[in-house]
Write a protein that holds these residues in place. Structure first.
Motif, PDB file in Angstrom:
ATOM      1  N   THR A  14      39.316  75.139  98.292  1.00  0.00           N
ATOM      2  CA  THR A  14      39.917  76.174  97.500  1.00  0.00           C
ATOM      3  C   THR A  14      39.035  76.270  96.113  1.00  0.00           C
ATOM      4  OG1 THR A  14      40.960  74.224  95.924  1.00  0.00           O
ATOM      5  CG2 THR A  14      42.252  74.983  97.916  1.00  0.00           C
ATOM      6  N   PHE A  15      37.846  76.030  96.095  1.00  0.00           N
ATOM      7  CA  PHE A  15      36.785  75.956  94.894  1.00  0.00           C
ATOM      8  C   PHE A  15      36.676  77.612  94.906  1.00  0.00           C
ATOM      9  CE2 PHE A  15      32.735  76.836  93.009  1.00  0.00           C
ATOM     10  CZ  PHE A  15      32.820  76.166  91.735  1.00  0.00           C
ATOM     11  N   ALA A  16      36.855  78.064  93.607  1.00  0.00           N
ATOM     12  CA  ALA A  16      36.862  79.804  93.574  1.00  0.00           C
ATOM     13  C   ALA A  16      36.341  79.859  92.181  1.00  0.00           C
ATOM     14  CB  ALA A  16      37.942  80.152  93.725  1.00  0.00           C
ATOM     15  N   ILE A  17      35.603  81.086  91.996  1.00  0.00           N
ATOM     16  CA  ILE A  17      35.210  81.660  90.617  1.00  0.00           C
ATOM     17  C   ILE A  17      35.947  82.930  90.640  1.00  0.00           C
ATOM     18  CG2 ILE A  17      33.128  82.119  89.184  1.00  0.00           C
ATOM     19  CD1 ILE A  17      31.591  80.583  91.093  1.00  0.00           C
ATOM     20  N   ALA A  18      36.403  83.147  89.175  1.00  0.00           N
ATOM     21  CA  ALA A  18      37.212  84.406  89.070  1.00  0.00           C
ATOM     22  C   ALA A  18      36.332  85.619  88.773  1.00  0.00           C
ATOM     23  CB  ALA A  18      38.123  84.142  87.691  1.00  0.00           C
ATOM     24  N   ALA A  19      36.658  86.783  89.044  1.00  0.00           N
ATOM     25  CA  ALA A  19      35.734  87.917  88.681  1.00  0.00           C
ATOM     26  C   ALA A  19      35.490  88.061  87.061  1.00  0.00           C
ATOM     27  CB  ALA A  19      36.390  88.985  89.393  1.00  0.00           C
ATOM     28  N   THR A  20      36.467  87.594  86.489  1.00  0.00           N
ATOM     29  CA  THR A  20      36.208  87.456  84.985  1.00  0.00           C
ATOM     30  C   THR A  20      35.214  86.673  84.452  1.00  0.00           C
ATOM     31  OG1 THR A  20      38.191  86.449  84.764  1.00  0.00           O
ATOM     32  CG2 THR A  20      38.396  88.664  84.716  1.00  0.00           C
ATOM     33  N   ALA A  21      34.793  85.726  85.254  1.00  0.00           N
ATOM     34  CA  ALA A  21      33.839  84.915  84.502  1.00  0.00           C
ATOM     35  C   ALA A  21      32.519  84.928  84.788  1.00  0.00           C
ATOM     36  CB  ALA A  21      34.209  83.365  85.471  1.00  0.00           C
ATOM     37  N   PHE A  22      32.263  86.483  85.588  1.00  0.00           N
ATOM     38  CA  PHE A  22      31.152  87.122  85.818  1.00  0.00           C
ATOM     39  C   PHE A  22      30.644  88.290  84.870  1.00  0.00           C
ATOM     40  CE2 PHE A  22      32.107  85.325  90.010  1.00  0.00           C
ATOM     41  CZ  PHE A  22      30.826  85.003  90.473  1.00  0.00           C
ATOM     42  N   THR A  23      29.580  88.300  84.776  1.00  0.00           N
ATOM     43  CA  THR A  23      28.894  89.526  83.925  1.00  0.00           C
ATOM     44  C   THR A  23      28.500  90.528  85.014  1.00  0.00           C
ATOM     45  OG1 THR A  23      26.710  88.471  83.611  1.00  0.00           O
ATOM     46  CG2 THR A  23      28.274  88.220  81.727  1.00  0.00           C
ATOM     47  N   ASN A  24      28.524  91.670  84.386  1.00  0.00           N
ATOM     48  CA  ASN A  24      27.972  92.842  85.556  1.00  0.00           C
ATOM     49  C   ASN A  24      26.538  93.074  84.962  1.00  0.00           C
ATOM     50  OD1 ASN A  24      28.227  94.506  83.232  1.00  0.00           O
ATOM     51  ND2 ASN A  24      30.263  95.364  83.877  1.00  0.00           N
ATOM     52  N   ASP A  25      26.100  94.497  85.778  1.00  0.00           N
ATOM     53  CA  ASP A  25      24.611  94.790  85.740  1.00  0.00           C
ATOM     54  C   ASP A  25      24.635  95.176  84.309  1.00  0.00           C
ATOM     55  OD1 ASP A  25      23.914  94.563  88.039  1.00  0.00           O
ATOM     56  OD2 ASP A  25      24.342  96.454  88.945  1.00  0.00           O
ATOM     57  N   ALA A  26      25.481  95.528  83.444  1.00  0.00           N
ATOM     58  CA  ALA A  26      25.216  96.173  81.744  1.00  0.00           C
ATOM     59  C   ALA A  26      25.265  94.881  81.153  1.00  0.00           C
ATOM     60  CB  ALA A  26      26.438  97.003  81.579  1.00  0.00           C
ATOM     61  N   GLY A  27      25.496  93.529  81.530  1.00  0.00           N
ATOM     62  CA  GLY A  27      25.620  92.597  80.921  1.00  0.00           C
ATOM     63  C   GLY A  27      26.728  92.136  80.192  1.00  0.00           C
ATOM     64  N   THR A  28      27.966  92.923  80.377  1.00  0.00           N
ATOM     65  CA  THR A  28      29.259  92.904  79.988  1.00  0.00           C
ATOM     66  C   THR A  28      30.261  92.145  80.832  1.00  0.00           C
ATOM     67  OG1 THR A  28      30.032  94.845  80.718  1.00  0.00           O
ATOM     68  CG2 THR A  28      29.021  94.895  78.566  1.00  0.00           C
ATOM     69  N   ALA A  29      31.243  91.482  80.302  1.00  0.00           N
ATOM     70  CA  ALA A  29      32.383  90.883  81.203  1.00  0.00           C
ATOM     71  C   ALA A  29      32.999  91.723  82.212  1.00  0.00           C
ATOM     72  CB  ALA A  29      33.574  90.105  80.310  1.00  0.00           C
TER      73      ALA A  29
END
Length: 94
Positions: free
Chosen positions: A26-41
């Protein structure tokens, strides 16, 4: 003969294993814990894509290593990795 989209682009998201929750399968990482190509959440992963690649510590993983939704990437057993291990998810979209 397969039809190939004439134009494809990619979206990349970065995080670390330490941002994940759960254990074992069940280990998972939420999409909101990532930064995108622009360096924003990031707010979500793409809803439609041709395929995605998962890189753990810079090494591309096989297809059986993860599953993804618009809100989460699940990496079974990822909780045993060092929390500082970098994660990159690349979505190829048309």
């Amino acid at each position: 003969m397969p039809i190939v989209t004439p134009y494809q682009n990619s979206r990349r998201f970065t995080s670390t294993i330490g941002s994940g929750t759960g254990t074992g399968a069940t280990f998972a990482i939420a999409a909101t814990a990532f930064t995108n190509d622009a360096g924003t959440a990031a707010t979500a992963f793409p809803a439609t894509y041709n395929y995605y690649n998962l890189y753990i510590n810079g090494l591309m993983q096989t297809a059986d290593t993860s599953s993804v939704t618009t809100t989460t990437i699940t990496i079974p057993g990822g909780d045993v990795l060092d929390p500082g291990t970098p994660i990159v998810v690349q979505f190829v979209v048309s």
